[in-house]
Design a protein around this motif. Structure first.
Motif, PDB file in Angstrom:
ATOM      1  N   SER A 172      39.828  22.258  22.627  1.00 35.66           N
ATOM      2  CA  SER A 172      40.186  23.664  22.538  1.00 35.66           C
ATOM      3  C   SER A 172      41.664  23.798  22.205  1.00 35.66           C
ATOM      4  O   SER A 172      42.434  22.848  22.322  1.00 35.66           O
ATOM      5  CB  SER A 172      39.856  24.388  23.845  1.00 35.66           C
ATOM      6  OG  SER A 172      40.589  23.828  24.922  1.00 35.66           O
TER       7      SER A 172
ATOM      8  N   VAL B 126      44.982  26.624  22.705  1.00 39.36           N
ATOM      9  CA  VAL B 126      45.500  27.858  23.279  1.00 39.36           C
ATOM     10  C   VAL B 126      46.851  28.153  22.647  1.00 39.36           C
ATOM     11  O   VAL B 126      47.719  27.277  22.558  1.00 39.36           O
ATOM     12  CB  VAL B 126      45.624  27.778  24.814  1.00 39.36           C
ATOM     13  CG1 VAL B 126      46.491  26.617  25.256  1.00 39.36           C
ATOM     14  CG2 VAL B 126      46.156  29.094  25.379  1.00 39.36           C
TER      15      VAL B 126
ATOM     16  N   VAL C  19      43.325  32.170  16.038  1.00 37.47           N
ATOM     17  CA  VAL C  19      42.196  32.178  16.971  1.00 37.47           C
ATOM     18  C   VAL C  19      40.912  32.501  16.221  1.00 37.47           C
ATOM     19  O   VAL C  19      39.873  31.860  16.425  1.00 37.47           O
ATOM     20  CB  VAL C  19      42.443  33.184  18.116  1.00 37.47           C
ATOM     21  CG1 VAL C  19      41.154  33.464  18.885  1.00 37.47           C
ATOM     22  CG2 VAL C  19      43.503  32.656  19.070  1.00 37.47           C
TER      23      VAL C  19
ATOM     24  N   ALA D 108      37.811  29.949  15.844  1.00 42.66           N
ATOM     25  CA  ALA D 108      36.568  30.379  16.468  1.00 42.66           C
ATOM     26  C   ALA D 108      35.433  30.445  15.461  1.00 42.66           C
ATOM     27  O   ALA D 108      34.287  30.105  15.771  1.00 42.66           O
ATOM     28  CB  ALA D 108      36.765  31.742  17.138  1.00 42.66           C
TER      29      ALA D 108
ATOM     30  N   ARG E  44      36.849  26.249  20.309  1.00 46.11           N
ATOM     31  CA  ARG E  44      37.286  27.152  21.368  1.00 46.11           C
ATOM     32  C   ARG E  44      38.779  27.409  21.231  1.00 46.11           C
ATOM     33  O   ARG E  44      39.588  26.495  21.321  1.00 46.11           O
ATOM     34  CB  ARG E  44      36.983  26.541  22.731  1.00 46.11           C
ATOM     35  CG  ARG E  44      35.491  26.472  23.070  1.00 46.11           C
ATOM     36  CD  ARG E  44      35.257  25.643  24.317  1.00 46.11           C
ATOM     37  NE  ARG E  44      35.564  24.234  24.078  1.00 46.11           N
ATOM     38  CZ  ARG E  44      35.650  23.320  25.039  1.00 46.11           C
ATOM     39  NH1 ARG E  44      35.507  23.671  26.306  1.00 46.11           N
ATOM     40  NH2 ARG E  44      35.908  22.063  24.734  1.00 46.11           N
TER      41      ARG E  44
ATOM     42  N   THR F 200      41.943  30.442  22.155  1.00 48.29           N
ATOM     43  CA  THR F 200      42.346  31.656  22.844  1.00 48.29           C
ATOM     44  C   THR F 200      43.832  31.898  22.603  1.00 48.29           C
ATOM     45  O   THR F 200      44.554  31.021  22.136  1.00 48.29           O
ATOM     46  CB  THR F 200      42.105  31.566  24.364  1.00 48.29           C
ATOM     47  OG1 THR F 200      42.837  30.442  24.886  1.00 48.29           O
ATOM     48  CG2 THR F 200      40.625  31.382  24.678  1.00 48.29           C
ATOM     49  N   ARG F 201      44.267  33.084  22.954  1.00 46.52           N
ATOM     50  CA  ARG F 201      45.696  33.395  22.929  1.00 46.52           C
ATOM     51  C   ARG F 201      46.068  34.038  24.255  1.00 46.52           C
ATOM     52  O   ARG F 201      45.279  34.753  24.860  1.00 46.52           O
ATOM     53  CB  ARG F 201      46.067  34.307  21.757  1.00 46.52           C
ATOM     54  CG  ARG F 201      45.372  35.659  21.748  1.00 46.52           C
ATOM     55  CD  ARG F 201      45.803  36.504  20.573  1.00 46.52           C
ATOM     56  NE  ARG F 201      45.070  37.778  20.550  1.00 46.52           N
ATOM     57  CZ  ARG F 201      45.614  38.949  20.238  1.00 46.52           C
ATOM     58  NH1 ARG F 201      46.895  39.017  19.919  1.00 46.52           N
ATOM     59  NH2 ARG F 201      44.895  40.049  20.241  1.00 46.52           N
ATOM     60  N   GLU F 202      47.290  33.772  24.700  1.00 45.77           N
ATOM     61  CA  GLU F 202      47.752  34.254  25.993  1.00 45.77           C
ATOM     62  C   GLU F 202      49.188  34.765  25.864  1.00 45.77           C
ATOM     63  O   GLU F 202      49.981  34.247  25.075  1.00 45.77           O
ATOM     64  CB  GLU F 202      47.725  33.134  27.041  1.00 45.77           C
ATOM     65  CG  GLU F 202      46.370  32.487  27.254  1.00 45.77           C
ATOM     66  CD  GLU F 202      45.409  33.361  28.040  1.00 45.77           C
ATOM     67  OE1 GLU F 202      45.885  34.369  28.631  1.00 45.77           O
ATOM     68  OE2 GLU F 202      44.214  33.044  28.074  1.00 45.77           O
TER      69      GLU F 202
END
Length: 358
Positions: A44, A46, A61, A65, A70, A72-74
């Motif tokens: 994954s 991030v 992302v 995807a 997998r 995500t962004r935060e």
């Protein structure tokens, strides 16, 4: 970003040429970065950043995807100290200045062999905490970011393709001619954007609505309307907007970005008398909203509805063009509201390592 800030309009004028340079710069660096080892189910990724850098992460992302990886962004400041990054995860810190303390702090907590960073400024503080870093070539940028932001989208999209196995050359190929494409769209859309700005000079708020990767444009656009025009603005997700958020419409500018349900939404808002700008594409007369498998034709402009149809391009290029329209709108609306773009109201001494660059 590097050195002294440049004027917003100067940055806009130089953006097409700058993006051409950025594509070349990123291509030259991708060969030394990890690539081809992010497969569906295996690992994954991030992405994390602050402000506009976080917004830009919506594009990589979406690319990853779509390939089954997998991703995500935060928001970096919300990645708390106790958060563990799984062993098979690559953590990518994004900061246009390379001096966002929140992003630097998070990256220090990730094992060195799983860190990667993207900055605009070569040799910035963020680059010092990892050996896997690449930059946009220290392009000068405006205080309310223009070149730095669209360049970040370019750099992140190229990295995402590289992580999926594309060579540096192939990752750059999708951006061939970006300068001329940007210039052509800018010239074509300028009169319409100016008309929207005049029609909405007295608005009390703005909603910028999009979904998927286009959230990179809506989030950055809402931020620009706040920074440049001092209009309270929100970036909202299309289908969530339908679930009550749009009820606050009134003396409000609405910028709707998309090809599906967004088209009907724009028509609804305009028919109710609200100034509405629909940014869509001309590649299909009736596009499909995958959330509900319904199709929506491009509505006819007129009355309160203003329409921009972008050319058929790849998703990452399209997001850059959507962002361009928001940049134009912010500049034109600032003029209509008689606001000096470069005069920010607040300055903070803790959002950049070493203080603000003027």
């Amino acid at each position: 970003m590097a050195g002294q800030r440049i004027d917003y309009r100067v940055a806009q004028q130089g953006q097409a040429a700058a993006l051409e340079r950025i594509v070349s710069r990123v291509q030259s660096q991708l060969a030394v970065l990890p690539g081809g080892d992010r497969r569906p189910g295996d690992a994954s990724v991030v992405f994390f950043g602050m402000g506009a850098s976080f917004a830009a992460c919506a594009v990589p992302v979406a690319i990853l995807a779509a390939a089954g990886v997998r991703a995500t962004r935060e928001i970096a400041s919300e990645m708390h100290a106790g958060l563990a990054v799984p062993a098979n995860t690559l953590a990518i810190g994004v900061s246009q200045s390379g001096r966002s303390p929140e992003t630097v702090e998070v990256l220090r907590r990730v094992p060195a062999d799983r860190r990667c960073v993207l900055t605009n400024v070569a040799g910035a503080a963020l680059s010092d905490v990892t050996g896997l870093s690449y930059d946009l070539g220290s392009e000068q940028d405006s205080y309310a970011s223009t070149i730095g932001y669209t360049g970040t989208i370019v750099g992140l999209a190229m990295l995402a393709e590289h992580l999926l196995g594309a060579t540096a050359q192939d990752a750059a190929a999708g951006w061939h001619g970006i300068g001329s494409t940007l210039s052509a769209v800018e010239k074509e859309t300028a009169p319409l954007v100016a008309a929207v700005a005049q029609a909405s000079a007295g608005v009390v708020a703005a909603d910028v609505v999009a979904s998927g990767p286009s959230r990179a444009a809506s989030e950055a656009g809402a931020l620009l309307l706040r920074e440049v025009c001092r209009v309270p603005s929100a970036a909202l997700v299309t289908r969530n907007y339908l679930h009550g958020e749009m009820e606050a419409a009134g003396d409000t500018l609405h910028v709707i970005i998309g090809d599906g349900r967004e088209r009907r939404l724009a028509r609804t808002l305009a028919d109710a008398g609200h100034v509405t700008l629909l940014v869509t594409t001309a590649d299909a007369a009736a596009a499909t909203d995958t959330a509900m498998t319904d199709t929506y034709p491009i509505p006819a402009a007129g009355g309160a509805l203003h329409l921009i149809t972008l050319p058929r391009v790849s998703m990452p290029v399209r997001v850059v063009l959507e962002t361009l329209v928001l940049q134009q709108l912010a500049g034109a609306l600032a003029d209509a509201r008689d606001i000096e773009i470069e005069d920010f109201v607040f300055e903070h001494d803790d959002t950049k390592i070493g203080g603000m660059v003027q």
